[in-house]
Design a protein around this motif. Structure first.
Motif, PDB file in Angstrom:
ATOM      1  N   ASN A  82      11.760   3.619  -3.308  1.00 12.02           N
ATOM      2  CA  ASN A  82      11.562   4.169  -4.477  1.00 12.02           C
ATOM      3  C   ASN A  82      10.235   3.767  -5.298  1.00 12.02           C
ATOM      4  N   ASP A  83       9.122   4.503  -5.095  1.00 16.81           N
ATOM      5  CA  ASP A  83       7.807   4.133  -6.061  1.00 16.81           C
ATOM      6  C   ASP A  83       8.124   5.040  -7.380  1.00 16.81           C
ATOM      7  N   TRP A  84       8.635   4.134  -8.140  1.00 12.46           N
ATOM      8  CA  TRP A  84       8.740   4.780  -9.462  1.00 12.46           C
ATOM      9  C   TRP A  84       7.524   5.013 -10.292  1.00 12.46           C
TER      10      TRP A  84
ATOM     11  N   GLY B 157       4.446   7.405   1.296  1.00 13.09           N
ATOM     12  CA  GLY B 157       4.289   8.583   0.194  1.00 13.09           C
ATOM     13  C   GLY B 157       5.697   9.106   0.018  1.00 13.09           C
ATOM     14  N   THR B 158       5.636  10.116  -0.777  1.00 15.62           N
ATOM     15  CA  THR B 158       6.904  10.701  -1.173  1.00 15.62           C
ATOM     16  C   THR B 158       6.968  11.744   0.073  1.00 15.62           C
ATOM     17  N   VAL B 159       8.159  11.730   0.297  1.00 13.46           N
ATOM     18  CA  VAL B 159       8.789  12.584   1.491  1.00 13.46           C
ATOM     19  C   VAL B 159       9.623  14.036   1.071  1.00 13.46           C
TER      20      VAL B 159
ATOM     21  N   PHE C 169      11.319   9.271 -10.189  1.00 14.73           N
ATOM     22  CA  PHE C 169      11.632   8.350  -8.987  1.00 14.73           C
ATOM     23  C   PHE C 169      10.714   9.126  -7.841  1.00 14.73           C
ATOM     24  N   GLU C 170      10.433   8.238  -6.855  1.00 12.30           N
ATOM     25  CA  GLU C 170       9.519   9.038  -5.567  1.00 12.30           C
ATOM     26  C   GLU C 170      10.505   8.660  -4.412  1.00 12.30           C
ATOM     27  N   LEU C 171      10.937   9.645  -3.620  1.00 13.40           N
ATOM     28  CA  LEU C 171      11.777   9.177  -2.457  1.00 13.40           C
ATOM     29  C   LEU C 171      10.811   8.832  -1.218  1.00 13.40           C
ATOM     30  N   GLU C 172      10.950   7.739  -0.685  1.00 16.83           N
ATOM     31  CA  GLU C 172       9.841   7.286   0.123  1.00 16.83           C
ATOM     32  C   GLU C 172      10.472   6.421   1.136  1.00 16.83           C
ATOM     33  N   MET C 173       9.875   6.289   2.480  1.00 15.31           N
ATOM     34  CA  MET C 173      10.224   5.178   3.406  1.00 15.31           C
ATOM     35  C   MET C 173       9.140   4.023   3.396  1.00 15.31           C
TER      36      MET C 173
ATOM     37  N   THR D 263       1.056  -1.153   0.010  1.00 18.71           N
ATOM     38  CA  THR D 263       0.048  -0.019  -0.218  1.00 18.71           C
ATOM     39  C   THR D 263       0.784   1.174  -0.033  1.00 18.71           C
ATOM     40  N   ASP D 264       0.536   2.247  -0.681  1.00 18.86           N
ATOM     41  CA  ASP D 264       1.132   3.555  -0.808  1.00 18.86           C
ATOM     42  C   ASP D 264       0.424   4.715  -0.104  1.00 18.86           C
ATOM     43  N   PHE D 265       0.895   5.059   0.859  1.00 20.29           N
ATOM     44  CA  PHE D 265       0.133   6.576   1.467  1.00 20.29           C
ATOM     45  C   PHE D 265       0.674   7.804   0.691  1.00 20.29           C
TER      46      PHE D 265
ATOM     47  N   ALA E  45      -4.338   6.917   0.800  1.00 23.75           N
ATOM     48  CA  ALA E  45      -3.511   5.839   0.097  1.00 23.75           C
ATOM     49  C   ALA E  45      -4.325   5.253  -1.201  1.00 23.75           C
ATOM     50  N   TYR E  46      -3.343   4.532  -1.632  1.00 25.44           N
ATOM     51  CA  TYR E  46      -3.905   3.472  -2.794  1.00 25.44           C
ATOM     52  C   TYR E  46      -3.366   2.120  -2.644  1.00 25.44           C
ATOM     53  N   HIS E  47      -3.889   1.062  -3.045  1.00 31.55           N
ATOM     54  CA  HIS E  47      -3.349  -0.215  -3.063  1.00 31.55           C
ATOM     55  C   HIS E  47      -2.258  -0.293  -4.250  1.00 31.55           C
TER      56      HIS E  47
ATOM     57  N   GLY F 216       0.832   3.525 -14.271  1.00 35.94           N
ATOM     58  CA  GLY F 216       1.910   4.637 -13.923  1.00 35.94           C
ATOM     59  C   GLY F 216       2.771   4.379 -12.762  1.00 35.94           C
ATOM     60  N   LYS F 217       2.456   3.098 -12.263  1.00 34.67           N
ATOM     61  CA  LYS F 217       3.222   2.874 -10.824  1.00 34.67           C
ATOM     62  C   LYS F 217       3.602   1.635 -10.763  1.00 34.67           C
ATOM     63  N   SER F 218       2.870   0.478 -11.449  1.00 36.36           N
ATOM     64  CA  SER F 218       2.950  -0.911 -11.204  1.00 36.36           C
ATOM     65  C   SER F 218       4.010  -1.576 -11.829  1.00 36.36           C
TER      66      SER F 218
HETATM   67 CA   LIG Z   1       4.352   7.142  -4.005  1.00 35.38          CA
END
Ligand SMILES: [Ca+2]
Ligand SMILES: O=C(O)/C=C/C(=O)CC(=O)CC(=O)O
Ligand SMILES: [Mg+2]
Length: 421
Positions: free
Chosen positions: A237-239, A354-356, A203-207, A130-132, A163-165, A257-259
């Motif tokens: 990294n949520d490309w 989510g992207t920080v 890229f997305e900088l996340e934890m 899951t991505d918040f 969030a999204y799944h 676009g994310k999977s």
């Molecule tokens: Ca994300």
């Protein structure tokens, strides 16, 4: 804490001192089976060897086969008392004053594997991802870019962690190449969608949280117990293909676009190791509903950084610096909210923060924000970048700086390779 020092030599700048002991899964040789380990300096301690030698001798782990598994799912399912017992055992075994491992040449040679020769694998089997969307700065910037200045942040955002799944099958370990996705996108001004390799790869900088025991279907996790379900954190990294995303995601949310790939770092840093870096979470306005109101609301002071290394370049260039403490909703609020409808979380589930993004322009967590959707370029070692090009390697890192040591996450990297023909 009394001065903690290992007999394994650890460079002062290492991410992996005895205070950290992050968990991963590795193969010592290409032909070996995967097994759990902890990082210490430039080595991995093979936990299957430690378990086989009978050295996990505490009451909870004495007869457990959790370290004889090809992933950490069983260990993370055991919960905090077992995690604390393992940490105490390992800190003692690795300490400079404890002879058991230090003076056993044979065991040491089997159990301490140089990191440089170990192959690191996904630490857990991720059943669900899951991505918040919990950075207010990121949300505001994306709102301004995609939806205009009217209401960049919608009211629901302040009421619940949105969030999204995501897609668990395409979660990959750091170092895995990312194939540029192909898909549909809406050309600006045009009415016919374009089809082809993404032109706005980001890229997305996340934890991300690695879930521990989890909950039964129909039984939500109480916000004040949510921490007991967090084993630890990784860098993620949520490309994101911004052109595919912008065209497909209204009204249901992110999909292709994310999977196509999500990269995580190999080492799970435990909440125990992060505890000295906990800080007071921001005050929420408006105050959240009772099910999201926690007695202790914690953030963590974790410095984050993204670098890009273009093809053929020796060095990478830093494109952004941020910090986990900038998030609005806490990790525990994210987890409790996820279960409030009865949804069950399982050991090894991955919950992206989510992207920080931080408040300053230099702390934006993705190229979409840094270049304002390609209107400006960022400079990478003298090259201009609006979005990622083939051959670019993105390297994310994170660490907490203590007075005498660093608790680090290592790196989370991936290189873009050309789209399928
Ligand atoms: Ca994300
Ligand atoms: O605001 C949008 O339209 C899109 C936002 C994202 O793509 C962000 C997302 O994946 C969640 C996050 O990383 O914060
Ligand atoms: Mg992704």
């Amino acid at each position: 804490m009394a001065l903690l020092k290992s007999f394994v030599e650890v460079h002062p700048d290492s991410h992996f001192p005895i205070h950290n002991l992050p968990y991963g899964v590795f193969k010592p040789q290409p032909s070996s089976s995967p097994r759990p380990g902890v990082a210490i300096g430039d080595y991995v301690l093979d936990l299957s060897e430690i378990a086989s030698a009978g050295l996990f001798d505490g009451p909870l782990l004495r007869n457990s086969d959790c370290f004889l598994q090809p992933n950490l799912n069983k260990f993370v399912s055991l919960g905090r008392p077992a995690w604390k017992e393992a940490r105490a055992t390992l800190q003692k075994l690795l300490s400079a004053t404890e002879p058991t491992l230090r003076d056993d040449t044979e065991l040491r040679q089997k159990a301490l594997v140089p990191l440089s020769s170990a192959e690191l694998l996904l630490p857990v089997v991720v059943g669900d991802y899951t991505d918040f969307f919990t950075s207010l700065h990121h949300t505001k910037n994306c709102g301004l870019i995609f939806r205009g200045p009217q209401t960049p942040v919608l009211d629901n955002w302040y009421r619940l962690p949105i969030a999204y799944h995501g897609r668990a099958s395409s979660v990959v370990i750091s170092g895995t190449d990312i194939i540029r996705p192909r898909g549909q996108a809406h050309p600006s001004g045009g009415s016919t969608p374009y089809f082809g390799p993404s032109l706005k790869l980001d890229f997305e900088l996340e934890m991300a949280t690695i879930v521990g025991p989890g909950n039964e279907l129909g039984k939500p996790v109480d916000i004040n117990n949510a921490e007991d379900h967090i084993f630890g954190l990784v860098i993620m990294n949520d490309w994101s293909a911004r052109d595919i995303q912008a065209w497909e995601y209204i009204p249901l949310g992110p999909f292709l676009g994310k999977s196509f790939g999500t990269t995580i770092s190999p080492w799970i840093v435990t909440l125990e190791a992060l505890e000295p870096f906990a800080s007071q979470a921001p005050k929420l306005d408006p105050p959240p509903l009772p099910y999201l109101t926690e007695k202790v609301s914690k953030s963590y002071d974790i410095s984050l950084e993204a670098q890009i290394k273009p093809a053929g370049h020796e060095d990478s260039g830093v494109v952004t610096r941020s910090n986990l403490k900038h998030l609005y909703w806490t990790l525990t609020q994210q987890l409790a909210h996820h279960t409030i409808n009865g949804c069950n979380l399982r050991p090894g589930d991955l919950l992206g923060t989510g992207t920080v993004s931080g408040p300053e322009p230099e702390s934006r967590g993705c190229l979409l924000e840094l270049t304002w959707n390609g209107q400006n370029a960022v400079s990478v070692n003298g090259l201009d970048r609006k979005f990622l090009e083939d051959g670019d390697e993105v390297i994310l890192t994170g660490y907490c700086k203590g007075r005498d040591y660093t608790i680090g996450f290592g790196t989370c990297s991936g290189k873009i390779v050309p789209a399928a023909p």
